[in-house]
Design a protein around this motif. Sequence first.
Motif, PDB file in Angstrom:
ATOM      1  N   ASP A  14      -4.808   5.255  -5.490  1.00  0.00           N
ATOM      2  CA  ASP A  14      -3.868   3.890  -5.256  1.00  0.00           C
ATOM      3  C   ASP A  14      -4.477   3.151  -4.392  1.00  0.00           C
ATOM      4  O   ASP A  14      -4.861   2.134  -4.155  1.00  0.00           O
ATOM      5  N   LYS A  22      -7.638   1.430  -5.869  1.00  0.00           N
ATOM      6  CA  LYS A  22      -7.167   0.315  -6.932  1.00  0.00           C
ATOM      7  C   LYS A  22      -6.896  -0.957  -5.864  1.00  0.00           C
ATOM      8  O   LYS A  22      -7.189  -1.759  -6.502  1.00  0.00           O
ATOM      9  N   LYS A  57      -9.763  -2.552  -4.772  1.00  0.00           N
ATOM     10  CA  LYS A  57     -10.381  -3.393  -5.651  1.00  0.00           C
ATOM     11  C   LYS A  57      -9.706  -4.729  -6.003  1.00  0.00           C
ATOM     12  O   LYS A  57     -10.554  -5.530  -6.299  1.00  0.00           O
ATOM     13  N   GLU A  58      -8.599  -4.416  -5.938  1.00  0.00           N
ATOM     14  CA  GLU A  58      -7.831  -5.740  -6.303  1.00  0.00           C
ATOM     15  C   GLU A  58      -7.926  -6.683  -5.344  1.00  0.00           C
ATOM     16  O   GLU A  58      -8.108  -8.068  -5.511  1.00  0.00           O
TER      17      GLU A  58
END
Length: 398
Positions: free
Chosen positions: A348, A351, A354-355
Amino acid sequence: MVESEGDTSAVAATATATATAVLTAPLSLEGGLAAELRPANLAQRVISLFGNVRPGADLSHFQLPATFNLPKSQLQLYGEGVYCDGGDYLNRCALGKDSLERLTAVVAWSISTTRPPIFGFAPYNPVLGETHHVSSGSLHVLLEQVSHRPPVSALHATDDGGNVELLWCQSPVPKFNGTCIEATVDGWRQVKLPKLNETYEVDCPNLLIRLLPAPSIEWSGTVRVVCKDSGLEAELSYHRSNSFLGMGGDGRCVKGKVFRSSSESQETLYEIDGHWDRTVSLKDVQSGEVSVLYDAKLAIANLITPEVKDQEGLSPSESAVVWREVSEAILIKDWEKASEAKRQVEGDARKLDKERNEKGEVWMPKHFSLSRDKDGNWECWPLEKSVHPAPIIVPSSS
């Protein structure tokens, strides 16, 4: 470019404010986690783990299997060194009758933050934005992981009376040297005595994990405690005594001195000698009088485990909430579940990172400002003057 505050980090995706926190016993002289977690053939397993790691490698982001994790985050270990203290050594720092007595009290407190490490086990690497907030009596301690690459942790602690304030900004740098792993700590620690207008700069020792010729773990290196306001300074050496090629001897020795750094001759006032896991003595050079500077049995034996006082007040970023499922699984030795839960937390985090990058967002800590000076050193400063009481407390021993 958009700024993103700390509560949008990985922790927001891995916990809810009402989730149960898992708090485990602090590292102390007696009992604790070592006997509960240590598997058979631990030394061989640790050596095998680093068999393919090249010498000189930076291990800051080395992914340990869950079987080698303590059921707590590095933020919790840093915090326990401050809020779990049986001898109340921190409060003594502001009670000295003069600058010399106060400096020796800060030295004693710095030794009290040296806790018995456990060979073969390491805490979780905190995820970005993770926090740890605990109160012990009138002392309130707040930590935040303000950077992930490199890992940087910030700490702010204040007491209700305004007598003591702590500020830390530090980054562990573990490196593999072939036969050992040495973890140094970049950054700084400050002990402030606001009512006395004194600030003490305090180092911490390195952690040395020997794999060969004989597995062991110990604190090593030189620690300095400096008060520029009074011109006083202390220097401590953490070392192994009477060893041969790194084998044998006592790995918990500490030796040093207190001196006036403001004088040309650097006049030595006290000599320091002992063992950080037993007692450390203070010898007055002029009179020859010897007194006990630090008593480990008083300070770090049978420490009390923190507990949740205000369930609703827990932040979703709280370490004990973020890593709850991992810790629960480790404590019952369900290694498959622990590994999966750990992958979830770390996945998480990647992720969300990256976002943010895709959106052009710059992550900002929630409780600290973060910058780098002209030499590239990290600086962290609290956004509030004092730390509020925490939903997690250290119960009174009385």
